[in-house]
Design a protein around this motif. Structure first.
Motif, mmCIF file in Angstrom:
data_model
loop_
_atom_site.group_PDB
_atom_site.id
_atom_site.type_symbol
_atom_site.label_atom_id
_atom_site.label_comp_id
_atom_site.label_asym_id
_atom_site.label_seq_id
_atom_site.Cartn_x
_atom_site.Cartn_y
_atom_site.Cartn_z
ATOM 1 N N GLU A 19 3.893 13.257 -0.752
ATOM 2 C CA GLU A 19 3.164 12.506 0.257
ATOM 3 C C GLU A 19 3.394 11.010 0.054
ATOM 4 O O GLU A 19 3.705 10.555 -1.054
ATOM 5 C CB GLU A 19 1.668 12.816 0.175
ATOM 6 N N ILE A 20 3.210 10.260 1.138
ATOM 7 C CA ILE A 20 3.313 8.803 1.072
ATOM 8 C C ILE A 20 1.935 8.233 1.346
ATOM 9 O O ILE A 20 1.295 8.575 2.351
ATOM 10 C CB ILE A 20 4.308 8.251 2.107
ATOM 11 N N SER A 21 1.451 7.380 0.465
ATOM 12 C CA SER A 21 0.181 6.685 0.698
ATOM 13 C C SER A 21 0.462 5.200 0.900
ATOM 14 O O SER A 21 1.533 4.698 0.554
ATOM 15 C CB SER A 21 -0.800 6.910 -0.455
ATOM 16 N N PHE A 22 -0.538 4.506 1.463
ATOM 17 C CA PHE A 22 -0.331 3.124 1.871
ATOM 18 C C PHE A 22 -1.475 2.242 1.390
ATOM 19 O O PHE A 22 -2.585 2.717 1.121
ATOM 20 C CB PHE A 22 -0.236 3.041 3.406
ATOM 21 N N GLY A 23 -1.200 0.943 1.303
ATOM 22 C CA GLY A 23 -2.245 -0.033 1.020
ATOM 23 C C GLY A 23 -2.887 0.121 -0.341
ATOM 24 O O GLY A 23 -2.221 0.373 -1.352
ATOM 25 N N ARG A 24 -4.205 -0.034 -0.387
ATOM 26 C CA ARG A 24 -4.933 0.035 -1.656
ATOM 27 C C ARG A 24 -4.823 1.411 -2.288
ATOM 28 O O ARG A 24 -4.784 1.537 -3.510
ATOM 29 C CB ARG A 24 -6.402 -0.341 -1.430
ATOM 30 N N LYS A 25 -4.779 2.444 -1.450
ATOM 31 C CA LYS A 25 -4.628 3.800 -1.985
ATOM 32 C C LYS A 25 -3.294 3.933 -2.712
ATOM 33 O O LYS A 25 -3.213 4.561 -3.776
ATOM 34 C CB LYS A 25 -4.724 4.824 -0.862
ATOM 35 N N ALA A 26 -2.240 3.340 -2.150
ATOM 36 C CA ALA A 26 -0.929 3.384 -2.793
ATOM 37 C C ALA A 26 -0.970 2.689 -4.147
ATOM 38 O O ALA A 26 -0.469 3.209 -5.153
ATOM 39 C CB ALA A 26 0.118 2.725 -1.887
ATOM 40 N N ILE A 27 -1.586 1.507 -4.177
ATOM 41 C CA ILE A 27 -1.659 0.745 -5.428
ATOM 42 C C ILE A 27 -2.507 1.479 -6.452
ATOM 43 O O ILE A 27 -2.166 1.542 -7.646
ATOM 44 C CB ILE A 27 -2.201 -0.670 -5.150
ATOM 45 N N ASP A 28 -3.623 2.075 -6.016
ATOM 46 C CA ASP A 28 -4.485 2.825 -6.929
ATOM 47 C C ASP A 28 -3.759 4.039 -7.510
ATOM 48 O O ASP A 28 -3.889 4.350 -8.697
ATOM 49 C CB ASP A 28 -5.752 3.289 -6.203
ATOM 50 N N SER A 29 -2.995 4.740 -6.662
ATOM 51 C CA SER A 29 -2.253 5.907 -7.146
ATOM 52 C C SER A 29 -1.282 5.507 -8.245
ATOM 53 O O SER A 29 -1.174 6.170 -9.284
ATOM 54 C CB SER A 29 -1.493 6.576 -5.991
ATOM 55 N N TYR A 30 -0.597 4.404 -8.015
ATOM 56 C CA TYR A 30 0.351 3.920 -9.022
ATOM 57 C C TYR A 30 -0.377 3.474 -10.292
ATOM 58 O O TYR A 30 0.004 3.850 -11.405
ATOM 59 C CB TYR A 30 1.167 2.762 -8.444
ATOM 60 N N THR A 31 -1.450 2.685 -10.106
ATOM 61 C CA THR A 31 -2.188 2.147 -11.251
ATOM 62 C C THR A 31 -2.799 3.258 -12.094
ATOM 63 O O THR A 31 -2.880 3.149 -13.323
ATOM 64 C CB THR A 31 -3.286 1.181 -10.763
ATOM 65 N N ASN A 32 -3.220 4.340 -11.437
ATOM 66 C CA ASN A 32 -3.860 5.444 -12.154
ATOM 67 C C ASN A 32 -2.862 6.418 -12.770
ATOM 68 O O ASN A 32 -3.252 7.475 -13.281
ATOM 69 C CB ASN A 32 -4.805 6.195 -11.212
ATOM 70 N N GLY A 33 -1.592 6.077 -12.711
ATOM 71 C CA GLY A 33 -0.593 6.849 -13.443
ATOM 72 C C GLY A 33 -0.011 8.037 -12.713
ATOM 73 O O GLY A 33 0.646 8.877 -13.333
ATOM 74 N N HIS A 34 -0.213 8.129 -11.404
ATOM 75 C CA HIS A 34 0.412 9.219 -10.662
ATOM 76 C C HIS A 34 1.932 9.079 -10.734
ATOM 77 O O HIS A 34 2.464 7.971 -10.713
ATOM 78 C CB HIS A 34 -0.038 9.210 -9.197
ATOM 79 N N PHE A 35 2.609 10.195 -10.793
ATOM 80 C CA PHE A 35 4.059 10.188 -10.927
ATOM 81 C C PHE A 35 4.681 9.917 -9.564
ATOM 82 O O PHE A 35 4.504 10.697 -8.619
ATOM 83 C CB PHE A 35 4.542 11.543 -11.458
ATOM 84 N N GLY A 36 5.373 8.797 -9.450
ATOM 85 C CA GLY A 36 5.974 8.457 -8.169
ATOM 86 C C GLY A 36 6.560 7.061 -8.178
ATOM 87 O O GLY A 36 6.831 6.496 -9.236
ATOM 88 N N ARG A 37 6.723 6.502 -7.000
ATOM 89 C CA ARG A 37 7.407 5.217 -6.836
ATOM 90 C C ARG A 37 6.603 4.316 -5.912
ATOM 91 O O ARG A 37 6.233 4.711 -4.805
ATOM 92 C CB ARG A 37 8.791 5.486 -6.234
ATOM 93 N N LEU A 38 6.282 3.103 -6.389
ATOM 94 C CA LEU A 38 5.560 2.110 -5.599
ATOM 95 C C LEU A 38 6.545 1.098 -5.038
ATOM 96 O O LEU A 38 7.434 0.623 -5.745
ATOM 97 C CB LEU A 38 4.523 1.389 -6.460
ATOM 98 N N LEU A 39 6.367 0.754 -3.771
ATOM 99 C CA LEU A 39 7.187 -0.281 -3.131
ATOM 100 C C LEU A 39 6.267 -1.317 -2.506
ATOM 101 O O LEU A 39 5.290 -0.966 -1.824
ATOM 102 C CB LEU A 39 8.085 0.322 -2.058
ATOM 103 N N ARG A 40 6.570 -2.592 -2.734
ATOM 104 C CA ARG A 40 5.812 -3.695 -2.141
ATOM 105 C C ARG A 40 6.779 -4.774 -1.670
ATOM 106 O O ARG A 40 7.961 -4.753 -1.975
ATOM 107 C CB ARG A 40 4.827 -4.305 -3.148
ATOM 108 N N SER A 41 6.233 -5.736 -0.909
ATOM 109 C CA SER A 41 7.001 -6.900 -0.446
ATOM 110 C C SER A 41 8.229 -6.505 0.362
ATOM 111 O O SER A 41 9.273 -7.151 0.273
ATOM 112 C CB SER A 41 7.401 -7.779 -1.643
ATOM 113 N N MET A 42 8.101 -5.453 1.174
ATOM 114 C CA MET A 42 9.237 -5.007 1.977
ATOM 115 C C MET A 42 9.687 -6.055 2.985
ATOM 116 O O MET A 42 10.849 -6.107 3.380
ATOM 117 C CB MET A 42 8.888 -3.717 2.713
ATOM 118 N N LYS A 43 8.760 -6.917 3.425
ATOM 119 C CA LYS A 43 9.137 -7.946 4.394
ATOM 120 C C LYS A 43 10.180 -8.899 3.811
ATOM 121 O O LYS A 43 10.983 -9.480 4.556
ATOM 122 C CB LYS A 43 7.893 -8.722 4.835
ATOM 123 N N SER A 44 10.167 -9.052 2.484
ATOM 124 C CA SER A 44 11.132 -9.948 1.840
ATOM 125 C C SER A 44 12.567 -9.475 2.028
ATOM 126 O O SER A 44 13.506 -10.265 1.914
ATOM 127 C CB SER A 44 10.827 -10.064 0.341
#
Length: 425
Positions: free
Chosen positions: A53-78
């Motif tokens: 699944e793909i999550s977005f926003g704060r949920k995405a950051i929380d999933s990453y911060t809480n150690g879920h196995f996956g890949r976080l992407l940010r600053s795509m506009k750059s």
């Protein structure tokens, strides 16, 4: 016809609609701690490798911060306006184009707005910086066309663009009581943009405002650049940035590892076997191995984005505090490690970029053939305008102007909705 204004930001995004003839910013998610509705959605996606699944926003950051196995992407506009746009990135067994990833995020924004409105939205005014690329007009043109194509692919039928500082000017114009010559300063995550606009209560509903725009300028420097410089000046020392070779006094660890680690959209490049092998080899040659071990652990845990978020928060905290600590407790060292960061360190780290921003403001004045004393109002928006050094510059450069702080994260979005109402109603 249902319309919206969409501000796709480097750090945060918003979307607004018209309800009861008023511009309304859509509540996009609940704050994970307070439960309050938030009209900003951090421009982040998390690809969960277990659930797919793909999550977005704060949920995405929380999933990453809480150690879920996956890949976080940010600053795509750059990526827009750069040669990286066509490179794509590997996620599990599939390579995604960055345009696909941006489309996932914008689709999430659109669906949240449609749920809020209880109807489909087919028309949009998209915000854009004055320049996606400061130095290459062709890449700048391609970036806007790429964003248009993405918007079409997710279901928008009527698509147009407005420069972000002009949108912010339209938002500010709703509250003024008399004619003003306003300098709009919009400093976001990726760019700093400026407009000098003749504003008036009698002009705010006028369809064509071209003659009222006295100057429009921008530079590709923003909050993520400040984060990178602060990181390199402070916390990267805990990961061995200036450690020297045993047999080569004066020669330090290669800097490119730390530049990538301090740059949101490049962090994932370090999560490779090749990087780990290179660092393990370098460790054997370094005079102090402890910080290199720390760097290896950070990369093995894929905690680079966590570190970047802590640096970003430290920058925000320093807008109100003389100093703050970046805790590295997540590395589970004993005793727990932290890095003290001061306001002076932040000022020194970002001074060069800020001088370029201030020079761009002077260039905007020159475009309009105006002097600082001709400006009646400074209207600021964007998170980076909260920096103490920016406030000091504005007050010293424009001592006779009235300073108005807009909504740091919603002024552009509100202005885009008003522009959509003018264009599509």
């Amino acid at each position: 016809m249902s319309l919206c204004g969409l501000d796709f930001g480097t750090s945060n995004s918003t979307i607004g609609v018209i309800q009861s003839d008023q511009a309304v910013m859509v509540p996009l998610e609940q704050h994970p701690i307070t439960g309050s509705p938030e009209t900003t959605l951090p421009s982040a996606l998390f690809f969960d490798f277990h659930s797919d699944e793909i999550s977005f926003g704060r949920k995405a950051i929380d999933s990453y911060t809480n150690g879920h196995f996956g890949r976080l992407l940010r600053s795509m506009k750059s990526i827009l306006g750069s040669s990286q746009m066509e490179e794509g990135t590997q996620i599990k067994t599939r390579k995604y184009l960055f345009s696909e990833i941006i489309a996932f995020f914008l689709t999430s924004l659109k669906e949240r707005a449609e749920s809020f409105c209880q109807q489909d939205i087919d028309s949009v005014v998209l915000g854009r910086p004055v320049h996606f690329n400061d130095h290459n007009a062709e890449l700048d043109r391609v970036a806007e066309e790429k964003l248009r194509t993405i918007a079409e692919s997710i279901g928008f039928k009527n698509i147009s663009f407005q420069h972000e500082p002009i949108a912010a000017a339209h938002d500010y114009e709703q509250q003024i009581k008399q004619e003003e010559i306003a300098l709009i300063i919009d400093m976001g995550g990726g760019t700093s943009d400026f407009t000098i606009f003749r504003l008036s209560p009698s002009l705010k509903n006028k369809a064509d405002r071209h003659d009222d725009i006295l100057a429009n300028h921008g530079i590709h420097i923003g909050g993520t650049d400040f984060d990178r410089h602060l990181s390199l000046a402070t916390v990267m020392n805990q990961f061995g940035m200036h450690v020297q070779y045993k047999d080569k006094p004066g020669v330090e660890m290669p800097k490119h590892f730390y530049v990538d680690l301090a740059t949101w959209h490049r962090i994932h490049l370090l999560y490779s076997r090749k990087t780990l092998w290179s660092l393990q080899d370098l460790r054997l040659r370094m005079a102090d191995t402890r910080p290199i071990d720390r760097l290896l652990k950070l990369i093995q845990q894929k905690d680079g984005h966590r570190l970047a978020a802590l640096v970003e928060q430290a920058k925000i905290d320093l807008s109100a505090l003389p100093q703050t600590d970046i805790s590295l407790a997540f590395l589970e060292e004993s005793p727990s490690l932290s890095c003290l960061v001061t306001g002076r360190q932040l000022s020194d780290a970002i001074d060069h970029d800020l001088q370029r921003v201030f020079h761009a403001i002077d260039e905007t004045l020159n475009q309009a053939e105006l002097k600082p004393g001709d400006i009646s109002t400074i209207f600021t928006t964007g998170g980076s305008t909260a920096l103490h050094a920016v406030d000091q510059y504005i007050r010293s450069r424009f001592p006779n102007a009235t300073c108005v702080q807009g909504d740091l994260f919603n002024s552009v979005g509100k202005g885009l909705v008003l522009e959509a109402q003018r264009r599509y109603c």
